[in-house]
Scaffold this motif. Structure first.
Motif, PDB file in Angstrom:
ATOM      1  N   THR A 111       0.830  -1.215   0.000  1.00 27.60           N
ATOM      2  CA  THR A 111       0.000   0.000   0.000  1.00 27.60           C
ATOM      3  C   THR A 111       0.859   1.256   0.000  1.00 27.60           C
ATOM      4  N   ASP A 112       2.069   1.170   0.569  1.00 23.23           N
ATOM      5  CA  ASP A 112       2.987   2.313   0.479  1.00 23.23           C
ATOM      6  C   ASP A 112       3.320   2.611  -0.983  1.00 23.23           C
ATOM      7  N   ALA A 113       3.499   1.556  -1.784  1.00 25.09           N
ATOM      8  CA  ALA A 113       3.806   1.730  -3.203  1.00 25.09           C
ATOM      9  C   ALA A 113       2.619   2.334  -3.949  1.00 25.09           C
ATOM     10  N   ILE A 114       1.416   1.935  -3.574  1.00 20.84           N
ATOM     11  CA  ILE A 114       0.210   2.505  -4.189  1.00 20.84           C
ATOM     12  C   ILE A 114       0.136   4.003  -3.900  1.00 20.84           C
ATOM     13  N   ASP A 115       0.400   4.377  -2.647  1.00 28.65           N
ATOM     14  CA  ASP A 115       0.410   5.800  -2.298  1.00 28.65           C
ATOM     15  C   ASP A 115       1.487   6.550  -3.075  1.00 28.65           C
ATOM     16  N   ALA A 116       2.669   5.960  -3.152  1.00 26.77           N
ATOM     17  CA  ALA A 116       3.791   6.633  -3.813  1.00 26.77           C
ATOM     18  C   ALA A 116       3.537   6.821  -5.312  1.00 26.77           C
ATOM     19  N   ALA A 117       2.686   5.980  -5.893  1.00 28.95           N
ATOM     20  CA  ALA A 117       2.365   6.108  -7.313  1.00 28.95           C
ATOM     21  C   ALA A 117       1.375   7.222  -7.586  1.00 28.95           C
ATOM     22  N   GLY A 118       0.861   7.868  -6.521  1.00 36.47           N
ATOM     23  CA  GLY A 118      -0.056   8.979  -6.676  1.00 36.47           C
ATOM     24  C   GLY A 118      -1.525   8.610  -6.626  1.00 36.47           C
ATOM     25  N   LEU A 119      -1.828   7.338  -6.459  1.00 33.30           N
ATOM     26  CA  LEU A 119      -3.222   6.915  -6.390  1.00 33.30           C
ATOM     27  C   LEU A 119      -3.883   7.432  -5.121  1.00 33.30           C
ATOM     28  N   ALA A 120      -5.142   7.836  -5.247  1.00 34.67           N
ATOM     29  CA  ALA A 120      -5.903   8.359  -4.112  1.00 34.67           C
ATOM     30  C   ALA A 120      -6.877   7.285  -3.658  1.00 34.67           C
ATOM     31  N   VAL A 121      -6.549   6.610  -2.576  1.00 35.56           N
ATOM     32  CA  VAL A 121      -7.389   5.518  -2.071  1.00 35.56           C
ATOM     33  C   VAL A 121      -8.598   6.113  -1.356  1.00 35.56           C
ATOM     34  N   VAL A 122      -9.775   5.881  -1.923  1.00 35.83           N
ATOM     35  CA  VAL A 122     -10.990   6.478  -1.368  1.00 35.83           C
ATOM     36  C   VAL A 122     -11.864   5.475  -0.622  1.00 35.83           C
ATOM     37  N   GLY A 123     -11.515   4.193  -0.667  1.00 38.47           N
ATOM     38  CA  GLY A 123     -12.372   3.243   0.034  1.00 38.47           C
ATOM     39  C   GLY A 123     -12.002   1.803  -0.253  1.00 38.47           C
ATOM     40  N   LYS A 124     -12.942   0.924   0.074  1.00 41.59           N
ATOM     41  CA  LYS A 124     -12.751  -0.513  -0.056  1.00 41.59           C
ATOM     42  C   LYS A 124     -13.849  -1.115  -0.921  1.00 41.59           C
ATOM     43  N   SER A 125     -13.473  -2.107  -1.722  1.00 45.17           N
ATOM     44  CA  SER A 125     -14.452  -2.811  -2.551  1.00 45.17           C
ATOM     45  C   SER A 125     -15.023  -4.008  -1.803  1.00 45.17           C
ATOM     46  N   THR A 126     -16.214  -4.398  -2.183  1.00 41.65           N
ATOM     47  CA  THR A 126     -16.874  -5.542  -1.573  1.00 41.65           C
ATOM     48  C   THR A 126     -16.163  -6.837  -1.954  1.00 41.65           C
ATOM     49  N   THR A 127     -16.277  -7.826  -1.081  1.00 40.46           N
ATOM     50  CA  THR A 127     -15.686  -9.138  -1.326  1.00 40.46           C
ATOM     51  C   THR A 127     -16.490 -10.175  -0.567  1.00 40.46           C
ATOM     52  N   SER A 128     -16.300 -11.428  -0.910  1.00 42.76           N
ATOM     53  CA  SER A 128     -16.915 -12.487  -0.111  1.00 42.76           C
ATOM     54  C   SER A 128     -16.184 -12.592   1.221  1.00 42.76           C
ATOM     55  N   GLU A 129     -16.819 -13.193   2.205  1.00 42.70           N
ATOM     56  CA  GLU A 129     -16.218 -13.274   3.541  1.00 42.70           C
ATOM     57  C   GLU A 129     -14.861 -13.973   3.475  1.00 42.70           C
ATOM     58  N   PHE A 130     -13.809 -13.240   3.867  1.00 39.76           N
ATOM     59  CA  PHE A 130     -12.420 -13.716   3.827  1.00 39.76           C
ATOM     60  C   PHE A 130     -12.014 -14.166   2.423  1.00 39.76           C
ATOM     61  N   GLY A 131     -12.769 -13.748   1.396  1.00 40.44           N
ATOM     62  CA  GLY A 131     -12.438 -14.111   0.018  1.00 40.44           C
ATOM     63  C   GLY A 131     -12.665 -15.574  -0.303  1.00 40.44           C
ATOM     64  N   LEU A 132     -13.592 -16.220   0.402  1.00 40.10           N
ATOM     65  CA  LEU A 132     -13.717 -17.675   0.311  1.00 40.10           C
ATOM     66  C   LEU A 132     -14.652 -18.160  -0.787  1.00 40.10           C
ATOM     67  N   LEU A 133     -15.606 -17.352  -1.216  1.00 34.35           N
ATOM     68  CA  LEU A 133     -16.620 -17.819  -2.155  1.00 34.35           C
ATOM     69  C   LEU A 133     -16.396 -17.277  -3.557  1.00 34.35           C
ATOM     70  N   GLY A 134     -16.918 -17.992  -4.544  1.00 33.32           N
ATOM     71  CA  GLY A 134     -16.825 -17.577  -5.929  1.00 33.32           C
ATOM     72  C   GLY A 134     -17.944 -16.652  -6.352  1.00 33.32           C
TER      73      GLY A 134
END
Length: 484
Positions: A111-134
């Motif tokens: 995430t430090d690299a994402i910040d250093a690239a100039g990207l503006a992180v505005v939030g989080k995307s939805t996902t399945s619980e712990f990424g377990l489901l398709g």
């Protein structure tokens, strides 16, 4: 390049990729604050339709914009991170009611690299619980809807990122992939999805000896190839022996006449749905027209019980470990009973697995990767479908569905993508086709370890020959300004 960097100021921002948006800021046509305001407006218009964003906090991004240096490759471009990646100041629920309200104090080198690239992180995307489901239909955020057909799923577990990018809410979004969680949603949502090879990118904080670390890759979902190539360039592990060239150089260099082995059946020997098989034939014809040499092969085969059981056991042990770590910090109102039924089933399974079984499962995965290497002998790239079906109806594989049905769906969803993950090879889903019913279909390409540049050169060539951005631009307009 597929389209020029300049002369884009007359186009709506929703039509522009991240590279073009950053170029407008660097040359002074717009400010980073303008991009943030526009992204906020798109979020307000589109998220009620697709439900792809779990957390939205533009104020945090605005504060960071003032600290970012000018002239960065993604200067001021708003983006979101998958809600499995810790980022300072933003909640990280991991798609679970169990972790509601958890806010990590720190991020990671990634995430430090994402910040250093100039990207503006505005939030989080939805996902399945712990990424377990398709599928992306968690009990904490509800159903994430596929922009192409709002009654259908985006897949999982990076479904929120895929929906946000396909709809035009954000031009690019972070995603992660264990067995196909970048590539599957990319196929179902018609965007470009690239999985870097093992160890290619900076650490996200997961220990190297964690059971699933050998499978997991972090990257992004994007509307254009150049955004994906640039994202990988800025998140590459420092000191890598073979650094990726910049996107312009990759686009300018032809991949040459590649030897491509293609196959129809998945790793368990099953055929995909008929409408998806038509798309594979079209990709073969396209590659031949571009001068590549194609040969049909049988493709890799996995032992369903052995390899499938190994991945399931590693997922179970990891899930049990995560819940065990957070248990001491739970409040009186929190309980493992708030976990989704499938997650609870995995936790129970994981707690019953002997330590020796973890080593056996890791050896099984390594053997699969070794065997997969044989299928690349004599070829530069392997080609198949990304996922054996188009987007399926929401609710069909939602939390609460029978555990065995969910397990089998996950297994089938990853039946083309998992072997590359086990081998640690780079792979990509390219959105070349649409079914007769109007649903996207991705084509899956795999190359050897360290051949990310080769895949990107091929992707640039395919993008120029069969561009998909116009489809996405039209989709964004349809969603933003629906006909009365």
């Amino acid at each position: 390049m597929p389209f020029p960097l300049s002369n884009n100021i007359d186009l709506p921002l929703i039509d522009l990729d991240a590279t073009s948006q950053a170029e407008l800021v660097r040359r002074g046509s717009l400010t980073a604050a303008d991009l943030l305001d526009a992204a906020t407006a798109r979020y307000q218009a589109l998220n009620p339709i697709v439900n792809a964003v779990a957390i939205f906090n533009p104020d945090k991004a605005s504060q960071r914009l003032h600290r970012n240096s000018s002239g960065t490759v993604f200067e001021g471009v708003p983006t979101i991170l998958k809600d499995l990646l810790a980022y300072p100041g933003l909640p990280a629920s991991f798609g679970s009611r169990l972790l509601a309200g958890y806010v990590p104090a720190a991020g990671s080198p990634y995430t430090d690299a994402i910040d250093a690239a100039g990207l503006a992180v505005v939030g989080k995307s939805t996902t399945s619980e712990f990424g377990l489901l398709g599928t992306t239909e968690s009990m904490v955020t509800g159903q994430t809807r596929n922009p192409w057909d709002l009654s259908r799923s985006t897949g999982g577990s990076s479904g929120g990122a895929a929906a946000a990018v396909a709809s035009g809410m954000f031009p690019v979004a972070h995603a992660s992939d264990g067995g196909g969680s970048i590539r599957g949603p990319a196929s179902l949502c018609g965007v470009f999805g690239f999985k870097p090879g093992r160890g290619k990118t900076r650490s996200t904080g997961m220990p190297d000896d964690a059971p699933l670390s050998a499978l997991l890759s972090d990257h992004c979902l994007s509307r254009t190839v150049r955004d994906s190539a640039t994202w990988l360039r800025v998140t590459e592990k420092e000191g890598t022996a073979n650094p990726l060239a910049d996107a312009a150089e990759l686009a300018a260099n032809s991949p040459g006449s590649l030897r491509i082995g293609w196959f129809e059946r998945d790793c368990f020997g099953d055929l995909p749905d008929p409408d998806v098989r038509i798309a594979l034939s079209a990709t073969v014809e396209l590659c031949e027209a571009l001068g590549h040499r194609l040969m049909q092969i049988d493709g890799p085969r996995l032992n369903r019980a052995g390899s499938g059981g190994a991945i399931l056991d590693l997922m179970a042990v990891t899930t049990a470990h995560i819940t065990g770590m957070v248990a001491p910090n739970l409040t009186a109102s929190q309980s493992e009973q708030s976990l989704e039924p499938y997650t609870r089933w995995l936790v129970e399974r994981g707690r019953g697995i002997a330590p020796s079984r973890i080593g056996e499962a890791m050896q099984t995965m390594a053997a699969v990767g070794h065997d997969f290497t044989k299928f690349l002998n004599g070829f530069d790239v392997l080609l198949s479908l990304t996922i054996p079906f188009t987007a399926f109806p929401l609710g069909e594989f939602a939390p609460g569905t029978d555990n065995e049905v969910l397990r089998l769906h996950f297994e089938r969803s990853a039946a083309f993508t998992a072997p590359a993950s086990m081998a640690g090879y780079p792979a990509m889903s390219v959105p070349l086709h649409v079914s007769e019913s109007g649903l996207p279909i991705g084509s899956h390409f795999v190359a050897r370890e360290g051949q990310e540049a080769l895949l990107f050169r091929l992707a640039f060539q395919l993008e120029a020959a069969a561009p998909w951005l116009p489809r996405l631009q039209e989709l964004s307009r349809r969603l933003t300004w629906p006909k009365s």
